[in-house]
Design an enzyme around this catalytic site. Structure first.
Site, short mmCIF file in Angstrom:
data_model
loop_
_atom_site.label_atom_id
_atom_site.label_comp_id
_atom_site.label_asym_id
_atom_site.label_seq_id
_atom_site.Cartn_x
_atom_site.Cartn_y
_atom_site.Cartn_z
CB CYS A 2 43.18 -2.01 -29.30
SG CYS A 2 43.22 -0.26 -29.67
NE ARG A 27 40.58 -6.29 -26.25
CZ ARG A 27 40.80 -6.39 -24.95
NH1 ARG A 27 40.03 -7.17 -24.22
NH2 ARG A 27 41.76 -5.72 -24.37
CD1 TRP A 74 36.96 2.45 -28.46
CD2 TRP A 74 38.66 3.25 -27.24
NE1 TRP A 74 36.47 3.41 -27.62
CE2 TRP A 74 37.47 3.92 -26.85
CE3 TRP A 74 39.84 3.59 -26.59
CZ2 TRP A 74 37.44 4.90 -25.87
CZ3 TRP A 74 39.82 4.56 -25.60
CH2 TRP A 74 38.62 5.20 -25.25
CG ASN A 100 45.03 -3.33 -26.01
OD1 ASN A 100 44.49 -2.23 -25.93
ND2 ASN A 100 44.76 -4.32 -25.20
N GLY A 101 46.87 -0.42 -26.00
CA GLY A 101 47.39 0.32 -24.84
C GLY A 101 48.06 1.60 -25.28
CD GLU A 465 24.03 -1.35 -14.78
OE1 GLU A 465 24.87 -0.48 -14.50
OE2 GLU A 465 24.19 -2.16 -15.71
CE LYS A 469 24.17 -1.69 -19.24
NZ LYS A 469 24.97 -2.00 -18.11
CD GLU A 472 26.57 0.68 -21.51
OE1 GLU A 472 27.77 0.70 -21.78
OE2 GLU A 472 26.09 -0.04 -20.61
CG HIS A 488 17.19 17.90 -1.63
ND1 HIS A 488 16.90 18.80 -0.63
CD2 HIS A 488 16.89 16.67 -1.15
CE1 HIS A 488 16.46 18.14 0.43
NE2 HIS A 488 16.44 16.85 0.14
CE LYS A 587 31.67 -6.98 -21.90
NZ LYS A 587 30.35 -6.57 -21.37
C1 AGP Z 1 28.67 -1.13 -18.68
O1 AGP Z 1 27.67 -1.58 -19.49
C2 AGP Z 1 29.97 -0.90 -19.32
N1 AGP Z 1 30.37 -1.90 -20.19
C3 AGP Z 1 31.05 -0.38 -18.37
O2 AGP Z 1 30.50 0.57 -17.53
C4 AGP Z 1 31.81 -1.44 -17.54
O3 AGP Z 1 31.01 -1.94 -16.52
C5 AGP Z 1 33.07 -0.77 -16.97
O4 AGP Z 1 33.87 -0.34 -18.03
C6 AGP Z 1 33.85 -1.67 -16.04
O5 AGP Z 1 34.33 -2.79 -16.70
P1 AGP Z 1 34.88 -4.05 -15.90
O6 AGP Z 1 33.73 -4.59 -15.09
O7 AGP Z 1 35.36 -4.99 -16.94
O8 AGP Z 1 35.97 -3.56 -15.00
#
Ligand code: AGP
Length: 592
Positions: A2, A27, A74, A100-101, A465, A469, A472, A488, A587
C-alpha cells in the site's frame, strides 16, 4: 505494501496526489482512492484496479481542494473492492484516513464501536481508525489521533484529514514507512521518497512511534505521548529523472540497463565512505545473513565470499523463518540484514530479535533513512537509486557489490580485490551488448510451461534468482536447483518439453556442471546455457548459448545474473504481461 500520499499547500492537491500515487503504485495496485477537502466538505473518490482507473473516473471533475490524501492498495483485510478501497471515513464523512499495514486488534475495536452504534461500511481494518478518531475528536485533530493510536496494535502508517481543520494532515508511523516532504509553503507525507521527489528533496524519515502534524506553513513531529521531537532534515541525492522510464518500455528494463552505474556508484560510495569498517568480521563467532526474496539470494552469494575471504562461518536465513525460530543469537554474532527497501517487515523484526539478544547488526539497504537503516548498528548503503520495477534487478547487483566489499574487508589482498570489483561495471556493460540473443531465446521459449534453472557454487543462487525472476513476472513455473542435486529427484522432471537454464561459468565446478548438462541432454531436456564467451565446449552441448564476458571466478554472479533477468523480462513482455507490476505482488512487503 500500500502507498500513502498526503499534500497540503497552495496548489490544487488532486494532480499532485495522482502523480504521487502513480509513483507509489509499485507498492500495491488492487484499488486506489483520494480524499480532498473542498469548501468545507470531504470529497472521496475511489476505484478498484490501477491508478489509471481512478484517473479516468476523475475526468470532468475539476476538484480544487488544496489539502488531500491518496492511497494505492495491496489488499490484506477485505477483498479488492470499491468499499474496501481507501480512503475510509467516519459515518459523517468528516474524517478520512489512508492506511498502510495491519491493525491487529481491529476485530476487537470493531465490535466495541459497533456496540456503541457505529455502522461499518467495509471489511477493512482501516475503517476502525476513522471511527476512533471521529469518536475522540474534540476540536484538535492531533489530540484525537493520539487518543486513537493508544488503542491500536500492529504495524501501520496512516494519514488523516478532517473538514474541521482544512489544511492540516496528521500522519502516524508505527512499523510501516512514512516520510515527510518539506516544501515552500507546502508539505507532503508519503510512504516512500520517490512519490514526492518532483516537489522536494528535503525529507524527514519518521521513526516508529512518531506522529507528523503538517500544514502548509510547517511540520511538527511528536512521539505517541504528544511530546514534541526535533528531527533531522535529510536532502535526498536522487532526482526525478532517475525515477522515470527515460524511453524504456518498462522500469524493469531501464533498471537492468542501469546496473553498471548502480554497481559502480555502490562501490565508489562504499570506498569513499571509508573502507575501514567499525568492526572486524573475524571477531565474531559467526555471521548470520537475514533477508527475503532476491535479497536472500544475494545473501547466499555473500556467504560464499565471506567464508572464503574472512574464514568466518556464515548462515543465511529467510527472515520470515528466523523470527520464529529459537536461534541462539548472542553478542558473538554479526547479523547482516540485506534489504533493498529497508522496510520489509520480516527482516525488520529479525533485526530487532538479533539486537535484543545483543548481536551487532549490520544493514545493507538501498533506501537511506528506512527503518532497517536506522535501527541497525551500522549500514552499508547500496547506491542503486530508486528501483520502481517490482522485480529487483539493479539493487540485487548493488547488494552483491556491498557483500563483496564486506567479505574482502579483512583480506590481506583487499586492495587487489577492490580493484577487481571496480572492473565489474564495464563487464556488466559488455554483458548487456548480447541482449538481442536473449530476446530471441525468449521468443522461442515463451510458451513453455515449466523451466528448470541449474547452477553450482556461486551459480546456484544465480539459478534461484533466475527462476524467481521468471516466476514473478511471467507467471511461468520455474525452479532453481543445485545442479549436483538434480540426480536426487528433479531429474525425473526432465523431458523434451523442459527447458533447462544452466549457469556454467568456467569456475572450480565447471567440469561438474558440464556432466550435469550431459545428464539433462541424455533425457532430451533443452539446455539454455550461460557461459563465458568463447566456451565452445559449452556452446556445442547447448541448444542455446548466452555468452557473458570471462571474469574471475568470484565475480561471475555479476555477469551471469544479467541474461537471466533479461530472459524473464523479454518472456513476460512478449506475453503482454504487466512487467513492472506483476499480479499479487508489491515492491515493499510490510506485512508478515
Ligand atoms: C524480487 O524481485 C522481489 N521484489 C522480492 O523477492 C524482494 O527481493 C523481497 O521482497 C525483499 O525485499 P527487500 O529487499 O526490500 O527487503
Amino acid at each position: 505494501m500500500c502507498g500513502i500520499i498526503g499534500y497540503t499547500g497552495k496548489e490544487e492537491a488532486l494532480p499532485l496526489l495522482l502523480g504521487g500515487l502513480e509513483r507509489l503504485e509499485y507498492r500495491g495496485y488492487d484499488s486506489a482512492g483520494i480524499a480532498l477537502i473542498e469548501d468545507g466538505k470531504m470529497i472521496v473518490e475511489k476505484r478498484v484496479g490501477k491508478i489509471r482507473e481512478l484517473v479516468r473516473s476523475l475526468w470532468g471533475k475539476p476538484y480544487k481542494g488544496k489539502t488531500g490524501i491518496g492511497h494505492t492498495r495491496w489488499a490484506t483485510h477485505g477483498e479488492p473492492s470499491t468499499e474496501n478501497a481507501h480512503p475510509h471515513t467516519d459515518e459523517k464523512e468528516e474524517f478520512a484516513v489512508v492506511h498502510n499495514g495491519i491493525v491487529e486488534n481491529y476485530l476487537e475495536l470493531k465490535r466495541e464501536l459497533e456496540s456503541e452504534g457505529v455502522k461499518f461500511r467495509s471489511g477493512t481494518d482501516t475503517e476502525v481508525i476513522a471511527h476512533l478518531i471521529a469518536k475522540n475528536y474534540n476540536g484538535d485533530l492531533l489530540e484525537a489521533v493520539l487518543k486513537a493510536v493508544e488503542r491500536l496494535r500492529g504495524a501501520f502508517a496512516f494519514a488523516v484529514i478532517t473538514v474541521h481543520e482544512p489544511g492540516r494532515i496528521v500522519g502516524v508511523k508505527q512499523g510501516s514507512p512514512l516520510v515527510v516532504g518539506i516544501g515552500e509553503g507546502e508539505n507532503f507525507l508519503a510512504s516512500d521518497i520517490p512519490a514526492i521527489l518532483p516537489y522536494t528533496r528535503k525529507v524527514i524519515a519518521l521513526g516508529d512511534g512518531e506522529i507528523a502534524d503538517i500544514t502548509p506553513e510547517g511540520v511538527n513531529i511528536y512521539d505517541f505521548s504528544g511530546t514534541p521531537l526535533t528531527k533531522e532534515i535529510t536532502v535526498v541525492p536522487w532526482d526525478i529523472i532517475s525515477a522515470e522510464k527515460a524511453g524504456f518500455k518498462h522500469f524493469m528494463l531501464k533498471e537492468i540497463y542501469e546496473q553498471p552505474k548502480a554497481v559502480g556508484d555502490t562501490i565508489r560510495g562504499l570506498i569513499s565512505s571509508g573502507s575501514e569498517l567499525p568492526f572486524s568480521l573475524k571477531s565474531f563467532r559467526r555471521v548470520l545473513i537475514i533477508a527475503c526474496g532476491t535479497s536472500y539470494h544475494a545473501g547466499l552469494i555473500g556467504k560464499l565470499w565471506i567464508e572464503k575471504y574472512a574464514q568466518v562461518p556464515v548462515e543465511v536465513v529467510f527472515a520470515s523463518e528466523f523470527r520464529y525460530s529459537d536461534s541462539p543469537v548472542s553478542e558473538q554474532d554479526l547479523v547482516v540484514a540485506v534489504s533493498q527497501s529497508g522496510e520489509t517487515i520480516d527482516t525488520k523484526f529479525a533485526v530487532n530479535y538479533a539486537r535484543e539478544r545483543g548481536a551487532y547488526t549490520l544493514a545493507i539497504v538501498n533506501v537511506v533513512g528506512s527503518s532497517i537503516d536506522r535501527e541497525s548498528d551500522y549500514t552499508l548503503h547500496t547506491h542503486a537509486g530508486p528501483e520502481i520495477g517490482v522485480a529487483a534487478t539493479k539493487t540485487f547487483l548493488a547488494q552483491l557489490a556491498a557483500l563483496y566489499f564486506l567479505a574482502s574487508s579483512e583480506h590481506p589482498q583487499k586492495e587487489r580485490l577492490l580493484e577487481e570489483l571496480l572492473k565489474v561495471p564495464s563487464m556488466i556493460e559488455k554483458t548487456l551488448e548480447d541482449a538481442e540473443i536473449v530476446e530471441k531465446i525468449a521468443q522461442k521459449y515463451m510458451k513453455m510451461k515449466d523451466f528448470l534453472y541449474l547452477g553450482r557454487y556461486l551459480s546456484y543462487p544465480i539459478a534461484l534468482e533466475g527462476a524467481l525472476k521468471l516466476k514473478e513476472i511471467s507467471y511461468i513455473h520455474a525452479e532453481g536447483y543445485p545442479a549436483g542435486e538434480m540426480k536426487h529427484g528433479p531429474i525425473a522432471l526432465i523431458d523434451e518439453r523442459m527447458p533447462v537454464v544452466v549457469v556454467a561459468p568456467q569456475d572450480r565446478v565447471y567440469e561438474k556442471t558440464i556432466s550435469n548438462i550431459e545428464e539433462v541432454r541424455t533425457r532430451k531436456g533443452k539446455v539454455i546455457s550461460v557461459g563465458f564467451r568463447g566456451d565452445e565446449k559449452l556452446e556445442k552441448l547447448s541448444e542455446e548459448f548466452i555468452p557473458v564476458p570471462a571474469v574471475e571466478e568470484d565475480l561471475s554472479p555479476f555477469v551471469t545474473s544479467v541474461p537471466l533477468q533479461l530472459l524473464a523480462y523479454h518472456i513476460a513482455s512478449k506475453l503482454g504481461l504487466d512487467v513492472d507490476q506483476p499480479r499479487n505482488l508489491a515492491k515493499t512487503v510490510t506485512v508478515e
